[in-house]
Design a protein around this motif. Sequence first.
Motif, PDB file in Angstrom:
ATOM      1  N   SER A  50       0.858  -1.188   0.000  1.00 49.38           N
ATOM      2  CA  SER A  50       0.000   0.000   0.000  1.00 49.38           C
ATOM      3  C   SER A  50       0.893   1.236   0.000  1.00 49.38           C
ATOM      4  CB  SER A  50      -0.897  -0.007   1.245  1.00 49.38           C
ATOM      5  OG  SER A  50      -1.662   1.177   1.303  1.00 49.38           O
ATOM      6  N   TYR A  51       0.862   1.978  -1.106  1.00 51.00           N
ATOM      7  CA  TYR A  51       1.714   3.157  -1.248  1.00 51.00           C
ATOM      8  C   TYR A  51       0.935   4.435  -0.923  1.00 51.00           C
ATOM      9  CZ  TYR A  51       4.923   0.081  -3.790  1.00 51.00           C
ATOM     10  OH  TYR A  51       5.768  -0.944  -4.148  1.00 51.00           O
ATOM     11  N   ASN A  52       1.586   5.348  -0.248  1.00 53.53           N
ATOM     12  CA  ASN A  52       0.990   6.654   0.026  1.00 53.53           C
ATOM     13  C   ASN A  52       1.196   7.545  -1.199  1.00 53.53           C
ATOM     14  OD1 ASN A  52       0.021   9.039   1.036  1.00 53.53           O
ATOM     15  ND2 ASN A  52       1.632   9.309   2.566  1.00 53.53           N
ATOM     16  N   LYS A  53       0.287   7.432  -2.158  1.00 48.21           N
ATOM     17  CA  LYS A  53       0.427   8.158  -3.429  1.00 48.21           C
ATOM     18  C   LYS A  53       0.305   9.660  -3.250  1.00 48.21           C
ATOM     19  CE  LYS A  53      -2.854   5.549  -5.004  1.00 48.21           C
ATOM     20  NZ  LYS A  53      -3.915   4.930  -5.839  1.00 48.21           N
ATOM     21  N   GLU A  54      -0.330  10.082  -2.158  1.00 49.36           N
ATOM     22  CA  GLU A  54      -0.532  11.514  -1.934  1.00 49.36           C
ATOM     23  C   GLU A  54       0.790  12.249  -1.756  1.00 49.36           C
ATOM     24  OE1 GLU A  54      -3.542  12.805  -2.374  1.00 49.36           O
ATOM     25  OE2 GLU A  54      -4.039  10.713  -2.852  1.00 49.36           O
ATOM     26  N   VAL A  55       1.831  11.534  -1.358  1.00 48.13           N
ATOM     27  CA  VAL A  55       3.153  12.171  -1.243  1.00 48.13           C
ATOM     28  C   VAL A  55       3.517  12.842  -2.562  1.00 48.13           C
ATOM     29  CG1 VAL A  55       5.637  11.700  -0.996  1.00 48.13           C
ATOM     30  CG2 VAL A  55       3.997  10.635   0.568  1.00 48.13           C
ATOM     31  N   PHE A  56       3.121  12.241  -3.682  1.00 50.62           N
ATOM     32  CA  PHE A  56       3.395  12.810  -4.998  1.00 50.62           C
ATOM     33  C   PHE A  56       2.209  13.626  -5.520  1.00 50.62           C
ATOM     34  CE2 PHE A  56       5.864   8.924  -4.507  1.00 50.62           C
ATOM     35  CZ  PHE A  56       7.140   9.405  -4.736  1.00 50.62           C
ATOM     36  N   ILE A  88       6.446   6.865   2.004  1.00 49.61           N
ATOM     37  CA  ILE A  88       5.699   6.295   0.882  1.00 49.61           C
ATOM     38  C   ILE A  88       5.138   4.913   1.182  1.00 49.61           C
ATOM     39  CG2 ILE A  88       5.888   5.574  -1.534  1.00 49.61           C
ATOM     40  CD1 ILE A  88       8.146   7.709  -1.770  1.00 49.61           C
ATOM     41  N   CYS A  89       5.937   4.063   1.822  1.00 46.12           N
ATOM     42  CA  CYS A  89       5.501   2.692   2.084  1.00 46.12           C
ATOM     43  C   CYS A  89       6.359   2.091   3.192  1.00 46.12           C
ATOM     44  CB  CYS A  89       5.609   1.858   0.802  1.00 46.12           C
ATOM     45  SG  CYS A  89       4.945   0.188   0.957  1.00 46.12           S
ATOM     46  N   PRO A  90       6.015   2.349   4.458  1.00 41.09           N
ATOM     47  CA  PRO A  90       6.865   1.940   5.586  1.00 41.09           C
ATOM     48  C   PRO A  90       7.174   0.443   5.641  1.00 41.09           C
ATOM     49  CG  PRO A  90       5.143   3.445   6.327  1.00 41.09           C
ATOM     50  CD  PRO A  90       4.816   3.086   4.911  1.00 41.09           C
ATOM     51  N   GLU A  91       6.273  -0.402   5.118  1.00 41.17           N
ATOM     52  CA  GLU A  91       6.498  -1.843   5.218  1.00 41.17           C
ATOM     53  C   GLU A  91       7.386  -2.385   4.092  1.00 41.17           C
ATOM     54  OE1 GLU A  91       2.408  -1.410   3.121  1.00 41.17           O
ATOM     55  OE2 GLU A  91       3.623  -0.355   4.613  1.00 41.17           O
ATOM     56  N   LYS A  92       7.745  -1.529   3.134  1.00 40.70           N
ATOM     57  CA  LYS A  92       8.555  -1.978   1.987  1.00 40.70           C
ATOM     58  C   LYS A  92      10.009  -2.209   2.406  1.00 40.70           C
ATOM     59  CE  LYS A  92       8.479  -2.975  -2.401  1.00 40.70           C
ATOM     60  NZ  LYS A  92       8.762  -2.131  -3.535  1.00 40.70           N
ATOM     61  N   THR A  93      10.602  -3.241   1.843  1.00 38.18           N
ATOM     62  CA  THR A  93      11.992  -3.572   2.149  1.00 38.18           C
ATOM     63  C   THR A  93      12.949  -2.674   1.387  1.00 38.18           C
ATOM     64  OG1 THR A  93      11.384  -5.885   2.519  1.00 38.18           O
ATOM     65  CG2 THR A  93      13.711  -5.416   2.123  1.00 38.18           C
ATOM     66  N   ILE A  94      13.999  -2.252   2.065  1.00 35.49           N
ATOM     67  CA  ILE A  94      15.101  -1.536   1.426  1.00 35.49           C
ATOM     68  C   ILE A  94      16.198  -2.555   1.142  1.00 35.49           C
ATOM     69  CG2 ILE A  94      16.913   0.198   1.740  1.00 35.49           C
ATOM     70  CD1 ILE A  94      14.955   1.754   3.496  1.00 35.49           C
ATOM     71  N   GLU A 111       0.360   4.472 -10.862  1.00 31.31           N
ATOM     72  CA  GLU A 111      -0.018   5.884 -10.731  1.00 31.31           C
ATOM     73  C   GLU A 111       1.203   6.742 -10.382  1.00 31.31           C
ATOM     74  OE1 GLU A 111      -3.780   8.382  -8.821  1.00 31.31           O
ATOM     75  OE2 GLU A 111      -3.477   6.254  -8.331  1.00 31.31           O
ATOM     76  N   ILE A 112       2.060   6.254  -9.496  1.00 28.50           N
ATOM     77  CA  ILE A 112       3.275   6.994  -9.133  1.00 28.50           C
ATOM     78  C   ILE A 112       4.243   7.020 -10.316  1.00 28.50           C
ATOM     79  CG2 ILE A 112       5.311   7.003  -7.639  1.00 28.50           C
ATOM     80  CD1 ILE A 112       3.533   5.842  -5.406  1.00 28.50           C
ATOM     81  N   TYR A 113       4.374   5.887 -11.007  1.00 29.23           N
ATOM     82  CA  TYR A 113       5.238   5.813 -12.192  1.00 29.23           C
ATOM     83  C   TYR A 113       4.796   6.852 -13.221  1.00 29.23           C
ATOM     84  CZ  TYR A 113       7.785   3.612 -16.095  1.00 29.23           C
ATOM     85  OH  TYR A 113       8.617   3.365 -17.157  1.00 29.23           O
ATOM     86  N   ASN A 114       3.497   6.912 -13.483  1.00 29.49           N
ATOM     87  CA  ASN A 114       2.974   7.863 -14.473  1.00 29.49           C
ATOM     88  C   ASN A 114       3.135   9.305 -14.016  1.00 29.49           C
ATOM     89  OD1 ASN A 114       2.271   5.837 -16.255  1.00 29.49           O
ATOM     90  ND2 ASN A 114       0.157   5.698 -15.525  1.00 29.49           N
ATOM     91  N   TRP A 115       3.101   9.539 -12.694  1.00 21.09           N
ATOM     92  CA  TRP A 115       3.314  10.897 -12.172  1.00 21.09           C
ATOM     93  C   TRP A 115       4.716  11.368 -12.538  1.00 21.09           C
ATOM     94  CZ3 TRP A 115       6.725  13.366  -8.886  1.00 21.09           C
ATOM     95  CH2 TRP A 115       6.350  14.635  -8.435  1.00 21.09           C
ATOM     96  N   PHE A 116       5.704  10.502 -12.382  1.00 16.70           N
ATOM     97  CA  PHE A 116       7.070  10.869 -12.745  1.00 16.70           C
ATOM     98  C   PHE A 116       7.190  11.126 -14.245  1.00 16.70           C
ATOM     99  CE2 PHE A 116       8.350   9.095  -8.576  1.00 16.70           C
ATOM    100  CZ  PHE A 116       9.229  10.091  -8.181  1.00 16.70           C
ATOM    101  N   SER A 167       6.737  16.746  -2.755  1.00 13.46           N
ATOM    102  CA  SER A 167       6.592  16.171  -4.098  1.00 13.46           C
ATOM    103  C   SER A 167       7.702  16.654  -5.024  1.00 13.46           C
ATOM    104  CB  SER A 167       5.234  16.564  -4.711  1.00 13.46           C
ATOM    105  OG  SER A 167       4.168  16.310  -3.845  1.00 13.46           O
ATOM    106  N   TYR A 168       7.914  17.982  -5.025  1.00 12.02           N
ATOM    107  CA  TYR A 168       8.877  18.539  -5.979  1.00 12.02           C
ATOM    108  C   TYR A 168      10.318  18.325  -5.531  1.00 12.02           C
ATOM    109  CZ  TYR A 168       5.013  20.422  -8.617  1.00 12.02           C
ATOM    110  OH  TYR A 168       3.878  20.529  -9.384  1.00 12.02           O
ATOM    111  N   TYR A 169      10.568  18.215  -4.229  1.00 12.26           N
ATOM    112  CA  TYR A 169      11.901  17.805  -3.778  1.00 12.26           C
ATOM    113  C   TYR A 169      12.202  16.402  -4.308  1.00 12.26           C
ATOM    114  CZ  TYR A 169      15.543  15.796  -0.862  1.00 12.26           C
ATOM    115  OH  TYR A 169      16.674  15.135  -0.442  1.00 12.26           O
TER     116      TYR A 169
END
Length: 260
Positions: free
Chosen positions: A5-11, A53-59, A77-82, A18-20
């Motif tokens: 589950s990604y926090n898309k609102e960050v972008f 963006i996604c705290p449970e995601k592995t780094i 959706e995030i990919y397309n935002w970029f 977002s712009y940083y």
Amino acid sequence: MFKYSYNKEVFLNEDDISYYLLGLYITDGNLHNGAVSLLSIDNEIIEKIRDLICPEKTIYSVKSYPKAKRFRIHNKEIYNWFIKHGCVPNKTKIVEFPNIPQKYISHFMRGLIDGDGSIGFYKNSRSFVRFDSASLSLITGFLNQCDLWGIKAKIAQTPWIETVILGKRTASTTQMYRVALSGLKAYKFLKFIYSGDRLSFSRKKKTTIDIFNFIERNGFSEEECLSFDRLPPKKWKSDQELIECFTRHKGSLVLSGREL
């Protein structure tokens, strides 16, 4: 396959964060097969971005760069935002300077510097900021923004520079371009990009604070420093003190270390 589950609102919020991130991903990010990834030896910033963006995601660690970590996003959706904002696949030489609202441009520029810039001091204690890019369009936009801030600079060609990338010294294999600022120009630039900072590389921010303290060490306020075209040697307590110094040095302001 587990779906994160990604926090898309960050972008999608299109704000300072977002712009940083757009600036950071344009320089240090990668888009490939629907995934957006960021690779950095600054583990702290990777963790901050992951937690946003996604705290449970592995780094992940990277075998070819032992000191580096990678954070990858799989979200259309995030990919397309970029893509919409000009951060495209195979972007190194072709990425353009995107259209950024002026109220967020300082955060975008900070993202560029955190990605492909450097901040520090020369051996003579003069401060510097440098930004390198293989994209003439991107670095021209960077230069134009400096000009809008009243900071005059120029683009230099650096075809075979050596730099440290992800902890490894690497020789450039393509035409590179550089904008370099030093002294008071570097100070003014850093004051712009760190105004209202909510996300940045702590290492570069610490050096920036050292630069602020160094420039302001002789009693000048931030407002005074920003108004100067050239930094005076010191702030005089009174006109009389200045007159006395002229008298001592027979009209010259070449000061001794004790007087500075």
